[in-house]
Design a protein around this motif. Structure first.
Motif: not given
Length: 147
Positions: A37-43, A55-57, A62-66, A126-134
């Motif tokens: 879609h642009n440099e950050l987002f894709s569909i 929408i994907t990223v 966004f998350i440097s330590d992911y 893991t501590d990751y969730t389905t709703r982490d702040a973007l």
């Protein structure tokens, strides 16, 4: 019409990927097109049902330590033989209030860009969730202003 899994198809600058087992909740859908879609987002849209769209990223933007490890089974499922073949995307839940937009870091989408095969995995232990702040909340220094 049957298509080879390793066939790379491009339509209007979009890649079409086969998900042999579909996506969780959408197991009946096997082909998805990924379009920037642009440099950050894709569909990511189901070829068979265009209304199924995400929408994907790239989470690393966004998350440097992911980080997470891919199992040998996952790599084999999508035919990965070299790390250069891998692309990772995560699904975003958009909100009109940017601060409430979230990203699903728990279940990343893994793509083999050479063979056009994809798979969504669910990370374990893991501590990751389905709703982490973007967009993480800015620290006091990033906010600027007077101290």
């Amino acid at each position: 019409m049957t298509r080879k899994l390793d066939e790379i198809r491009w339509r209007n600058k979009e890649a079409v990927y086969v998900f042999p087992k579909g996506l969780p909740g959408f197991e009946h859908l096997r082909e998805f097109k990924l379009q920037e879609h642009n440099e950050l987002f894709s569909i990511l849209s189901a070829v068979e049902e265009a209304a199924v769209t995400f929408i994907t990223v790239n989470p690393f933007d966004f998350i440097s330590d992911y980080e997470f490890e891919l199992s040998n089974d996952t790599l084999a499922d999508i035919g990965v033989t070299d790390r250069e073949q891998i692309e990772v995307r995560c699904i975003v839940t958009w909100h009109s209030n940017r601060k409430k937009t979230t990203v699903n870091l728990l279940a990343p989408l893994i793509f083999n860009v050479e063979k056009s095969i994809g798979k969504q995995i669910v990370l374990q232990h893991t501590d990751y969730t389905t709703r982490d702040a973007l967009w993480p909340k800015p620290t006091h220094e990033e906010q600027g202003g007077e101290s």
